[in-house]
Design a protein around this motif. Structure first.
Motif, PDB file in Angstrom:
ATOM      1  N   PHE A   1      -6.606  61.535   6.138  1.00  0.00           N
ATOM      2  CA  PHE A   1      -5.810  60.396   6.110  1.00  0.00           C
ATOM      3  C   PHE A   1      -5.919  59.847   4.444  1.00  0.00           C
ATOM      4  CE2 PHE A   1      -6.976  60.987  10.291  1.00  0.00           C
ATOM      5  CZ  PHE A   1      -6.014  60.705  11.127  1.00  0.00           C
ATOM      6  N   LEU A   2      -4.747  59.234   4.084  1.00  0.00           N
ATOM      7  CA  LEU A   2      -4.450  58.470   3.070  1.00  0.00           C
ATOM      8  C   LEU A   2      -4.032  56.932   3.397  1.00  0.00           C
ATOM      9  CD1 LEU A   2      -4.741  58.285  -0.140  1.00  0.00           C
ATOM     10  CD2 LEU A   2      -2.488  59.158  -0.117  1.00  0.00           C
TER      11      LEU A   2
ATOM     12  N   PRO B   1       2.125  52.375  -3.963  1.00  0.00           N
ATOM     13  CA  PRO B   1       1.925  53.907  -3.447  1.00  0.00           C
ATOM     14  C   PRO B   1       1.172  54.830  -4.436  1.00  0.00           C
ATOM     15  CG  PRO B   1       4.304  53.429  -4.065  1.00  0.00           C
ATOM     16  CD  PRO B   1       3.538  52.260  -4.036  1.00  0.00           C
ATOM     17  N   PRO B   2       0.504  55.700  -3.934  1.00  0.00           N
ATOM     18  CA  PRO B   2      -0.497  56.386  -4.860  1.00  0.00           C
ATOM     19  C   PRO B   2       0.515  57.537  -5.456  1.00  0.00           C
ATOM     20  CG  PRO B   2      -0.798  57.424  -2.499  1.00  0.00           C
ATOM     21  CD  PRO B   2       0.244  56.157  -2.476  1.00  0.00           C
ATOM     22  N   ASP B   3       0.194  57.538  -7.001  1.00  0.00           N
ATOM     23  CA  ASP B   3       1.213  58.239  -7.558  1.00  0.00           C
ATOM     24  C   ASP B   3       0.338  58.892  -8.778  1.00  0.00           C
ATOM     25  OD1 ASP B   3       0.307  56.209  -9.502  1.00  0.00           O
ATOM     26  OD2 ASP B   3       2.061  55.363  -9.935  1.00  0.00           O
ATOM     27  N   GLY B   4      -1.048  59.087  -8.607  1.00  0.00           N
ATOM     28  CA  GLY B   4      -2.059  59.547  -9.688  1.00  0.00           C
ATOM     29  C   GLY B   4      -2.633  58.888 -10.736  1.00  0.00           C
ATOM     30  N   SER B   5      -2.162  57.513 -10.663  1.00  0.00           N
ATOM     31  CA  SER B   5      -2.573  56.711 -11.860  1.00  0.00           C
ATOM     32  C   SER B   5      -3.416  55.373 -11.282  1.00  0.00           C
ATOM     33  CB  SER B   5      -1.373  56.004 -12.623  1.00  0.00           C
ATOM     34  OG  SER B   5      -0.805  55.113 -11.728  1.00  0.00           O
ATOM     35  N   ARG B   6      -3.650  55.356  -9.879  1.00  0.00           N
ATOM     36  CA  ARG B   6      -4.148  54.540  -9.501  1.00  0.00           C
ATOM     37  C   ARG B   6      -5.941  54.907  -8.935  1.00  0.00           C
ATOM     38  NH1 ARG B   6      -0.620  50.994  -9.285  1.00  0.00           N
ATOM     39  NH2 ARG B   6       1.631  51.557  -8.748  1.00  0.00           N
ATOM     40  N   PRO B   7      -6.706  53.938  -8.751  1.00  0.00           N
ATOM     41  CA  PRO B   7      -8.091  54.470  -8.280  1.00  0.00           C
ATOM     42  C   PRO B   7      -8.015  54.760  -6.954  1.00  0.00           C
ATOM     43  CG  PRO B   7      -7.953  52.079  -8.584  1.00  0.00           C
ATOM     44  CD  PRO B   7      -6.599  52.491  -9.095  1.00  0.00           C
ATOM     45  N   VAL B   8      -8.765  56.025  -6.380  1.00  0.00           N
ATOM     46  CA  VAL B   8      -8.912  56.166  -5.081  1.00  0.00           C
ATOM     47  C   VAL B   8     -10.261  56.140  -4.611  1.00  0.00           C
ATOM     48  CG1 VAL B   8      -8.523  58.083  -3.433  1.00  0.00           C
ATOM     49  CG2 VAL B   8      -6.939  57.724  -5.231  1.00  0.00           C
ATOM     50  N   MET B   9     -10.589  55.646  -3.595  1.00  0.00           N
ATOM     51  CA  MET B   9     -11.963  55.523  -2.998  1.00  0.00           C
ATOM     52  C   MET B   9     -11.905  56.657  -1.876  1.00  0.00           C
ATOM     53  SD  MET B   9     -13.897  52.567  -0.933  1.00  0.00           S
ATOM     54  CE  MET B   9     -13.474  51.290  -2.100  1.00  0.00           C
ATOM     55  N   MET B  10     -12.806  57.612  -2.005  1.00  0.00           N
ATOM     56  CA  MET B  10     -13.007  58.830  -0.866  1.00  0.00           C
ATOM     57  C   MET B  10     -14.317  58.346   0.201  1.00  0.00           C
ATOM     58  SD  MET B  10     -12.232  62.636  -1.223  1.00  0.00           S
ATOM     59  CE  MET B  10     -10.728  62.597  -1.720  1.00  0.00           C
TER      60      MET B  10
ATOM     61  N   GLY C   1      -5.801  49.877  -5.125  1.00  0.00           N
ATOM     62  CA  GLY C   1      -6.355  50.892  -4.842  1.00  0.00           C
ATOM     63  C   GLY C   1      -5.963  51.684  -3.599  1.00  0.00           C
ATOM     64  N   ALA C   2      -6.431  52.974  -3.437  1.00  0.00           N
ATOM     65  CA  ALA C   2      -6.021  53.815  -2.172  1.00  0.00           C
ATOM     66  C   ALA C   2      -7.304  54.084  -1.464  1.00  0.00           C
ATOM     67  CB  ALA C   2      -5.248  54.947  -2.595  1.00  0.00           C
ATOM     68  N   PHE C   3      -7.270  54.817  -0.334  1.00  0.00           N
ATOM     69  CA  PHE C   3      -8.483  55.136   0.299  1.00  0.00           C
ATOM     70  C   PHE C   3      -7.999  56.424   0.977  1.00  0.00           C
ATOM     71  CE2 PHE C   3     -10.854  55.410   4.192  1.00  0.00           C
ATOM     72  CZ  PHE C   3     -12.438  55.303   3.716  1.00  0.00           C
ATOM     73  N   ALA C   4      -8.900  57.645   0.686  1.00  0.00           N
ATOM     74  CA  ALA C   4      -8.780  58.869   1.408  1.00  0.00           C
ATOM     75  C   ALA C   4      -9.752  59.165   2.138  1.00  0.00           C
ATOM     76  CB  ALA C   4      -8.843  59.752   0.308  1.00  0.00           C
ATOM     77  N   LEU C   5      -9.682  59.837   3.429  1.00  0.00           N
ATOM     78  CA  LEU C   5     -10.780  60.000   4.409  1.00  0.00           C
ATOM     79  C   LEU C   5     -10.330  61.642   4.871  1.00  0.00           C
ATOM     80  CD1 LEU C   5     -13.007  59.153   6.166  1.00  0.00           C
ATOM     81  CD2 LEU C   5     -11.115  58.414   7.842  1.00  0.00           C
ATOM     82  N   PRO C   6     -10.838  62.424   4.122  1.00  0.00           N
ATOM     83  CA  PRO C   6     -10.764  63.915   4.658  1.00  0.00           C
ATOM     84  C   PRO C   6     -11.709  64.351   5.746  1.00  0.00           C
ATOM     85  CG  PRO C   6     -12.318  63.656   2.633  1.00  0.00           C
ATOM     86  CD  PRO C   6     -11.687  62.293   3.011  1.00  0.00           C
ATOM     87  N   ALA C   7     -11.131  64.950   6.461  1.00  0.00           N
ATOM     88  CA  ALA C   7     -12.034  65.540   7.803  1.00  0.00           C
ATOM     89  C   ALA C   7     -12.636  66.724   7.111  1.00  0.00           C
ATOM     90  CB  ALA C   7     -11.100  66.217   8.853  1.00  0.00           C
ATOM     91  N   LEU C   8     -14.120  66.597   6.872  1.00  0.00           N
ATOM     92  CA  LEU C   8     -15.137  67.541   6.503  1.00  0.00           C
ATOM     93  C   LEU C   8     -15.432  68.687   7.620  1.00  0.00           C
ATOM     94  CD1 LEU C   8     -17.056  65.540   3.913  1.00  0.00           C
ATOM     95  CD2 LEU C   8     -14.716  66.772   3.490  1.00  0.00           C
ATOM     96  N   ARG C   9     -15.774  69.622   7.129  1.00  0.00           N
ATOM     97  CA  ARG C   9     -16.147  70.771   8.162  1.00  0.00           C
ATOM     98  C   ARG C   9     -17.289  70.209   8.882  1.00  0.00           C
ATOM     99  NH1 ARG C   9     -13.622  75.698   9.038  1.00  0.00           N
ATOM    100  NH2 ARG C   9     -15.766  76.176   9.673  1.00  0.00           N
ATOM    101  N   GLY C  10     -17.000  69.949  10.331  1.00  0.00           N
ATOM    102  CA  GLY C  10     -18.238  69.522  11.063  1.00  0.00           C
ATOM    103  C   GLY C  10     -17.901  70.022  12.556  1.00  0.00           C
ATOM    104  N   GLY C  11     -16.939  70.599  12.844  1.00  0.00           N
ATOM    105  CA  GLY C  11     -16.650  71.326  14.153  1.00  0.00           C
ATOM    106  C   GLY C  11     -15.456  70.486  14.786  1.00  0.00           C
ATOM    107  N   GLY C  12     -14.891  69.527  14.160  1.00  0.00           N
ATOM    108  CA  GLY C  12     -13.631  68.533  14.785  1.00  0.00           C
ATOM    109  C   GLY C  12     -12.515  68.767  14.053  1.00  0.00           C
ATOM    110  N   GLU C  13     -12.376  69.909  13.003  1.00  0.00           N
ATOM    111  CA  GLU C  13     -11.198  69.978  12.288  1.00  0.00           C
ATOM    112  C   GLU C  13     -10.229  70.629  13.329  1.00  0.00           C
ATOM    113  OE1 GLU C  13     -14.170  72.917  12.082  1.00  0.00           O
ATOM    114  OE2 GLU C  13     -14.250  71.202  10.744  1.00  0.00           O
TER     115      GLU C  13
END
Length: 85
Positions: A28-29, A36-45, A71-83
Motif C-alpha cells: 500500500f502507498l 503525488p510520489p514522483d521520486g523526489s519526495r521522502p517516503v516512510m516505510m 511525505g508518502a507512506f509505504a506499507l509492503p506485505a512482507l513474507r509472513g504467510g499472509g501474502e
C-alpha cells in the motif's frame, strides 16, 4: 472528532511487486493528493511479516502531518504467510 485535515485528500493505492521468492506481493502507498510520489519526495516505510500475520493499513495518528508535509507512506506485505497467491 474534528480533524485538521480532510481525509478525502489522502490517496491510498495498492501496488504489487515480486518478492525475492518471485511471489506477487501487495504494497500500500499513501500520500496527499497535492503531492503525488514522483521520486523526489521522502517516503516512510513500515513492514512486518511473521507467523501468518502481515501489517495491513490501519489509522496512524502521525501520518496526516507527514502527508501534509509532502511525505508518502509505504506499507509492503512482507513474507509472513499472509501474502496473496
Amino acid at each position: 472528532p474534528e480533524l485538521s485535515y480532510d481525509p478525502n485528500e489522502i490517496i491510498v493505492e495498492q501496488h504489487f511487486y515480486k518478492s525475492e521468492a518471485r511471489e506477487r506481493t501487495p504494497m500500500f502507498l499513501a500520500y496527499h493528493e497535492d503531492t503525488p510520489p514522483d521520486g523526489s519526495r521522502p517516503v516512510m516505510m513500515y513492514g512486518y511479516g511473521f507467523g501468518g500475520w502481515i501489517a495491513a493499513p490501519w489509522f496512524r495518528p502521525h501520518l496526516p502531518e507527514w502527508f501534509l508535509s509532502g511525505g508518502a507512506f509505504a506499507l509492503p506485505a512482507l513474507r509472513g504467510g499472509g501474502e496473496i497467491r
